[in-house]
Design a protein around this motif. Sequence first.
Motif, PDB file in Angstrom:
ATOM      1  N   LEU A 370       0.762  -1.221   0.144  1.00  0.00           N
ATOM      2  CA  LEU A 370      -0.125   0.016  -0.184  1.00  0.00           C
ATOM      3  C   LEU A 370       0.928   1.368  -0.005  1.00  0.00           C
ATOM      4  CD1 LEU A 370      -2.617  -1.386   2.617  1.00  0.00           C
ATOM      5  CD2 LEU A 370      -2.757  -1.318   0.204  1.00  0.00           C
ATOM      6  N   SER A 371       0.316   2.340  -0.482  1.00  0.00           N
ATOM      7  CA  SER A 371       0.917   3.647  -0.511  1.00  0.00           C
ATOM      8  C   SER A 371       0.893   3.981   0.925  1.00  0.00           C
ATOM      9  CB  SER A 371       0.174   4.738  -1.323  1.00  0.00           C
ATOM     10  OG  SER A 371       0.156   4.236  -2.604  1.00  0.00           O
ATOM     11  N   GLN A 372       2.178   4.502   1.244  1.00  0.00           N
ATOM     12  CA  GLN A 372       2.312   5.010   2.894  1.00  0.00           C
ATOM     13  C   GLN A 372       2.438   6.575   2.813  1.00  0.00           C
ATOM     14  OE1 GLN A 372       1.951   2.661   5.250  1.00  0.00           O
ATOM     15  NE2 GLN A 372       1.802   1.113   3.820  1.00  0.00           N
ATOM     16  N   GLN A 373       1.689   7.126   3.628  1.00  0.00           N
ATOM     17  CA  GLN A 373       1.508   8.549   3.492  1.00  0.00           C
ATOM     18  C   GLN A 373       1.871   9.153   4.915  1.00  0.00           C
ATOM     19  OE1 GLN A 373       0.643  10.108   0.408  1.00  0.00           O
ATOM     20  NE2 GLN A 373       1.676  11.834   1.355  1.00  0.00           N
ATOM     21  N   LYS A 374       2.912   9.835   4.950  1.00  0.00           N
ATOM     22  CA  LYS A 374       3.261  10.466   6.366  1.00  0.00           C
ATOM     23  C   LYS A 374       3.366  12.021   6.182  1.00  0.00           C
ATOM     24  CE  LYS A 374       5.840   6.671   8.088  1.00  0.00           C
ATOM     25  NZ  LYS A 374       7.254   5.968   8.621  1.00  0.00           N
ATOM     26  N   TYR A 375       2.619  12.644   7.089  1.00  0.00           N
ATOM     27  CA  TYR A 375       2.678  14.162   7.154  1.00  0.00           C
ATOM     28  C   TYR A 375       3.478  14.658   8.215  1.00  0.00           C
ATOM     29  CZ  TYR A 375      -0.981  13.313   3.464  1.00  0.00           C
ATOM     30  OH  TYR A 375      -1.755  13.136   2.529  1.00  0.00           O
ATOM     31  N   GLU A 376       4.632  14.864   8.074  1.00  0.00           N
ATOM     32  CA  GLU A 376       5.530  15.132   9.275  1.00  0.00           C
ATOM     33  C   GLU A 376       6.299  16.439   8.675  1.00  0.00           C
ATOM     34  OE1 GLU A 376       7.948  11.813   9.677  1.00  0.00           O
ATOM     35  OE2 GLU A 376       6.383  10.610  10.856  1.00  0.00           O
ATOM     36  N   LEU A 377       6.207  17.333   9.646  1.00  0.00           N
ATOM     37  CA  LEU A 377       7.019  18.833   9.678  1.00  0.00           C
ATOM     38  C   LEU A 377       8.385  18.633   9.169  1.00  0.00           C
ATOM     39  CD1 LEU A 377       6.753  21.872   9.645  1.00  0.00           C
ATOM     40  CD2 LEU A 377       7.531  21.748  12.069  1.00  0.00           C
ATOM     41  N   ARG A 378       8.999  17.577   9.687  1.00  0.00           N
ATOM     42  CA  ARG A 378      10.461  17.106   9.332  1.00  0.00           C
ATOM     43  C   ARG A 378      10.720  16.963   7.983  1.00  0.00           C
ATOM     44  NH1 ARG A 378      12.079  11.977   9.222  1.00  0.00           N
ATOM     45  NH2 ARG A 378      10.432  10.540   9.982  1.00  0.00           N
ATOM     46  N   MET A 379       9.667  16.405   7.254  1.00  0.00           N
ATOM     47  CA  MET A 379       9.851  16.333   5.674  1.00  0.00           C
ATOM     48  C   MET A 379      10.105  17.530   4.870  1.00  0.00           C
ATOM     49  SD  MET A 379       7.134  13.127   5.043  1.00  0.00           S
ATOM     50  CE  MET A 379       7.721  12.933   3.214  1.00  0.00           C
ATOM     51  N   LEU A 384      14.277  22.243   2.932  1.00  0.00           N
ATOM     52  CA  LEU A 384      14.725  23.619   2.905  1.00  0.00           C
ATOM     53  C   LEU A 384      16.146  23.916   2.601  1.00  0.00           C
ATOM     54  CD1 LEU A 384      12.770  25.017   6.016  1.00  0.00           C
ATOM     55  CD2 LEU A 384      12.174  25.211   3.645  1.00  0.00           C
ATOM     56  N   ARG A 385      16.771  23.309   1.340  1.00  0.00           N
ATOM     57  CA  ARG A 385      17.968  23.672   0.786  1.00  0.00           C
ATOM     58  C   ARG A 385      17.803  24.030  -0.598  1.00  0.00           C
ATOM     59  NH1 ARG A 385      16.980  18.131   1.227  1.00  0.00           N
ATOM     60  NH2 ARG A 385      17.643  16.945  -0.669  1.00  0.00           N
ATOM     61  N   LEU A 386      18.675  24.541  -1.302  1.00  0.00           N
ATOM     62  CA  LEU A 386      18.791  25.120  -2.463  1.00  0.00           C
ATOM     63  C   LEU A 386      18.703  23.842  -3.667  1.00  0.00           C
ATOM     64  CD1 LEU A 386      18.387  27.565  -4.075  1.00  0.00           C
ATOM     65  CD2 LEU A 386      20.999  27.913  -4.228  1.00  0.00           C
ATOM     66  N   ASP A 387      19.460  22.914  -3.068  1.00  0.00           N
ATOM     67  CA  ASP A 387      19.464  21.602  -4.196  1.00  0.00           C
ATOM     68  C   ASP A 387      18.363  20.697  -4.271  1.00  0.00           C
ATOM     69  OD1 ASP A 387      19.960  20.680  -1.584  1.00  0.00           O
ATOM     70  OD2 ASP A 387      21.119  19.155  -2.235  1.00  0.00           O
ATOM     71  N   SER A 388      17.300  21.211  -3.466  1.00  0.00           N
ATOM     72  CA  SER A 388      16.111  20.406  -3.392  1.00  0.00           C
ATOM     73  C   SER A 388      15.043  20.930  -4.340  1.00  0.00           C
ATOM     74  CB  SER A 388      15.281  20.512  -1.958  1.00  0.00           C
ATOM     75  OG  SER A 388      13.800  20.243  -2.207  1.00  0.00           O
ATOM     76  N   PRO A 389      14.515  19.964  -5.456  1.00  0.00           N
ATOM     77  CA  PRO A 389      13.782  20.547  -6.468  1.00  0.00           C
ATOM     78  C   PRO A 389      12.460  20.994  -5.995  1.00  0.00           C
ATOM     79  CG  PRO A 389      14.510  18.211  -6.752  1.00  0.00           C
ATOM     80  CD  PRO A 389      15.126  18.635  -5.590  1.00  0.00           C
TER      81      PRO A 389
END
Length: 718
Positions: A370-379, A384-389
Motif C-alpha cells: 500500500l501507498s504509505q503517507q506520512k505528514y511530518e513537519l521534518r519532511m 529547505l535547501r537550494l539543491d532540493s527540487p
Amino acid sequence: MHYALNLRTFFYSHYFYLGLRFAAGLVGVTLITLQFADMATAMTVCIGALCTALMDMPSPLRHKFNEMSASVLLCSAVTLLISLCAPVHWLLMSMLVAISFLACMMVVYGKKSMPLQLATLFIMTMSMEHDMTVRESFIHTGLFTLGAVAYLAYAMGISWILRHRIKQQVLAEALFELAAYIDIKADFYDTRYNLTEQFNKLVRHQSLLADRQQASRDLILRSHQNSKDAIVVQTHVCMLDLYELILSTHTDYAQLRVHLADSPVLKTLHDLAYKAARDIESVAYDVTRKKASYPEISYESELDAIEAELASLQRRVDEGKPAQEALAVLRAQRNKVRAIIKMIVELHRASQKVYDSTPFWVDADMGPFLSQQKYELRMILSHLRLDSPIFRFSLRVAMAISVGLAVAAWLPYAAHSYWIVLTIVIILKPSFSMTKQRRSDRIVGTIVGCVITALIIKYLNYPAAILGFLILSTVATPTFIYLRYRYAAIAVSIMILLQMHLIAPGNHDLIMERLIDTFIGAAVATAFSFVLASWEYQSLPRLIREVLGVNLRYMQASFDLLQGKGKDDFAYRIERKRLMDSLAALSSALVRMLDEPARKQRAVEDINLFIVQNYLLVAHVAALRSILRRHQKELPTAPVNAMLNESHEQVVRTLAQALAPQSASPASEPATAPAMAAVDTASVPWSGWPLVQRRIRLLQADAVKIIVHSEAIVRNVA
C-alpha cells in the motif's frame, strides 16, 4: 483512447461519478444557502465547498476524511489570514508570496498533496480582492468554513454509501489499462510495427498501468470485510497473476518474425492477443456495471491454427529442414497463450463466485503493498535547501506570483490580479514538462471557454439556460480534471464566467479582461519555468541506483520462490511490486525529460534500453516460473535448484557490479555474459531442460546489458 472517454464506459467510470458528486454537492450547498441568505453569502459558502471538493478523490474512507479535514482547516486559516491582511497592501503582498511558498512546499508529501496545494492557492487568490474589517473577515471565514464542513459531511456520507462501488470502478480501470497493455503487446506480432518503437510504447504504458494497479491495491487491500469485498479482492489477485503471465510471453520477437515471416501464424498470434484484450475489457465492463462476468469469446480457431503450424514445423524438422528454433519459440508461445486464456477464465470466475474469505493473506501485513503517507513537519524542513527540487519549485512560484502582482498593478486597465495569480499557480508545476502541458491546456481551454460563454450570453441569456450550462460545466470540471485537463479548463472557464455574469451582469468587458489576464499569467509562468529549474536528468543517477537496488532484492525473492523456499509467494509479490514502481518512476522521469529543451536531455536511448532490460529480467523470471509450474510433476528438484542457485549468484554479482561506485568510471572493464551454471543435465533426463537453460542464458545476458546501459547513463549525466 482512454477507456473513460468512450461513451460506452464513461457513465460507469469513477470520473463521471466524481463529477456528479461534486456538482450535486456544490449546487446543493448553494441552493440551501440561498434559502436563508443573499447571493454574496451563498457564493462564499459555495467557494468553501469548492475548496474541500478539490480533495474529493477515490480514497479509503479514513484517508479521505483526514485529507478533506486538512483542506477545511488549512483553507479556512488562509481565508482568515488573507482577509485580515487585505486592508494593508504591503502586508497582503508579503503574505501572498509567503503562503505561495509554503503551499508549494507541501509537494514533499507526494502526489496526493497536489490537490491540497491547489486548494490552498485557489482560496488565497479568491480572498485577496476582498477589503474587509476584522469583524467582516471573521464572518467571511465562518461562512467559508460552513460551506467546507457541509461538503465534507456530504462527501463522506456519499463515499460511505458507495464505498464498494468505488472499489469496483477503480479495479475496472486497472483492468481496462491491462487490456490496453495487451493491445500494445499484440502489435509485436505485426511486422508493420517497429520493435524498438513498440518496446518504448510498452514501457510508457507500463508506468500508467503500475499507477492504476497501485490505486486498486490502496482501495481494495486496506479493508475487505464482507463477501462483496472478497469478490473484488479475488478479481484483483487474478488480475495481478494474469499480468505476470502476460509478462512471461516476452520472447525474441525479431527471431520470431524471421522464422515465421511467411507464415500466417504471426497474424494468428496477433488476433489471439487482441481477443484476450477484448475478453479482459468485458470483465472490466461487467465489473463497472456490478455484474458477474461470463466468457463470450472463443479462441478455438486461433489455437487450432497454431497447432496446425506446429505440426507443419515438426514435419519440417523430421525432414531435416532448419526449423527447430522456430518450432521451440512457437511452442513456448502456444503454452503461454494457453496459460493466459486459462487465467482469463479464472478472472471471469472470480467475478461470479461469492467468497467467504479473502486469499492467503487474511492475517498478513498489507503495508508493503500500500501507498504509505506520512505528514511530518521534518519532511518539509529537510527540503529547505537550494539543491532540493521542491524548494526550488516553491521559490519559483513565489517569485512568479510577485511578478504577476507587480504586472497587474502597472497595467493601464483595471486588471484582476487574482485571475493572473490563479493562472500562474495553475500552470506552474514542479517539472518543466508538466508546466508546458498545463500551459497549453490552460490557454486553449480558456479561449474555447470564453468563446462558448460569449455565445451563451449573446444568444441564450435566460436564467434557466444559464443555470443549465452552469450545472453541466460544474459536472464536467472534476470529471475531466484528471482525465483531460483541457476539457476541464474549458468547463471551469464557462463555470466561473457565468457565475461572474450572474453577479455583475453589466460588465461587458468581462470575457476580454479574463482572456488578457490569462495570457499575462501564462507568459509569467512560462518565463519562470526556466528560473531555478530542476531538470529531469539531475535525478537520473538516484533513480538508476534505486532500480538496481530493488532489482537485487527482487532477484533474491524470485530465486527463493523458484527454488521452493518459503510457504508462498508473498515476499516475491512485494519485491515485484517495488521493482515495477521504481521502473515506473524512472519511465515517468524519461517521458518528462523528453518534453524539456533538447540541451537538457541526457542518455535518452540508454535509459530506454536500461528500462527495457530490467523489464526483460522480470519477464524471464515470470517465464521460468511458468515453465517450472508446467513441468511440476516430473521436475528434478535437486539439479534444477542447483542450476537456479548458481545462476542467481551470477546475476547478483552482475547487478552488484552496476551498483558499485567504480562502475561509473569510463575506465571500468566491460562486462561479459557469465557462463551457464555447470550442472550435468545429461544424467537427469527432463524435457524442461532446454527451456530453463535458454531462459537462464537470456536472464544473465540481460543482466550484463543493464551494467552497460547504467554506466553509459552515469557518464552522460556526469
